[in-house]
Design an enzyme around this catalytic site. Sequence first.
Site, short mmCIF file in Angstrom:
data_model
loop_
_atom_site.label_atom_id
_atom_site.label_comp_id
_atom_site.label_asym_id
_atom_site.label_seq_id
_atom_site.Cartn_x
_atom_site.Cartn_y
_atom_site.Cartn_z
N ASP A 24 22.60 0.85 7.67
CA ASP A 24 24.01 0.92 8.05
C ASP A 24 24.64 -0.46 7.95
OD1 ASP A 24 23.88 3.59 8.52
OD2 ASP A 24 23.57 3.41 10.68
N TYR A 43 11.74 -0.56 12.22
CA TYR A 43 13.02 -1.00 12.76
C TYR A 43 12.81 -1.74 14.07
CZ TYR A 43 15.27 2.39 9.63
OH TYR A 43 15.71 3.09 8.54
N TYR A 92 17.06 8.96 11.15
CA TYR A 92 18.24 8.29 11.71
C TYR A 92 17.85 7.70 13.05
CZ TYR A 92 21.04 10.84 8.23
OH TYR A 92 21.58 11.33 7.07
#
Length: 435
Positions: free
Chosen positions: A260, A327, A399
Amino acid sequence: MGTRIADRDVLSKAITLLLKYPLCENCLGRLFGGLGRGLSNYERGRALKIVVLMDIYRRFIEGSMNKEEFITIASNIGSIAKQSVLELGFPISEDRSRCIICGFSSLEEKLVEWAQRIVKYIKEYNARSFLVGVVKGSSIEKREEELAREIELKYYENIRNEVKREVGKKVQELIDIKPNFTRPDVVLIVDIDNDAITVKPMPIYIKGRYWKLGRRISQAKWILWNGSKKYPLSIEEVLEPMGEIVGAKEVILHASGREDVDVRMLGTGRPFIVELKEPKTYNFDLKTLEEKANSVSRYVRFTLECETSRKDIRLIKIERARKTKVYKALIVVEKDLSEDELKRLEEYFRGRVIRQRTPRRVLHRRPDVERHRKVYNVKTKLITSNVFEALIECEGGLYVKELVSGDNGRTKPSFAEYLGAQAVCIELDVIAVYQ
Ligand SMILES: [Zn+2]
């Protein structure tokens, strides 16, 4: 026709042809192109002309061929027959000097000329490899087919094949670079009808990785309806000055997935292929391009690994779904947490499959579907009573923001659901994209 001609063998057919039409060596030879190996059509045509000349010469002096036929065939043969005709005291008709198929007095000379013109282009572009193409459906091709049908020639070769092959060979002789059939730098297209050559510079594809050290940086340029940019910087724009080095008309980024806009890309960096479209030169080195790319913004870094081909774009895009990603998320929860609770969360999510319906934030541009992605591992660190950091190792395509928040029940299970309190990911970085 005054001459008796058996209708099957090569020589008879060559005589039939030359009685009707002027043909250059290449075009005559090509009409028998499937016969014999290791010969050029020029050689075939020249050999046929010599044998035909010898045969009609014999017939003429023995009285079995009349003068008109002899002169017609000899004129259609051209320069090889000139001496014989002149010594017999006959005129050569000059209007028969142009080949009925190619329209040139000699296709061979044209092939040499085209090769020379192509060499100029190759030098102009500093091309390291080339490929010759020929425009399809020329009027010459049609004439050739008609003629082959008329004389029932089974072994003729298409003129496009000859031009491609012979020009390629001649270019190679002139500058010693080989045609490349899969990844040429430049494609040279011969338009036989118009005696024209156009050059098509093929894109340069370079494989690399990028790091995004700041936020509010999009991957592609994001232009709003009023022409202004939605974000101050994009990876694609940072790559543009690199394209200027080779004079590329356009620079296109093909990345393996996308983070993103507000997510940084750290750690291993993200693999990509950059496409430099319509370059003006192929004389470059990766180091210079890399230095240029790295000089544009201190928030985006690159390494360039090697040149690659178009098919690898598909590969890195297909692979992205299977790639493991790591992440780092900074998470705020609407209640106080304990170390124990976070340890249990780590346990709970280890190896767990997450069901996600398309997040609400991207619903306007993606179809509403459910996907299943696995979380492999979670490691947490409590920072304040209600803020923690999590390292999340998961399958590509998960996500992560929704894994944290639950997205109103559209992602299950989620950190928020497990903790029984609202949870928001306030900072997110990609730490690793594994091949
Ligand atoms: Zn010709």
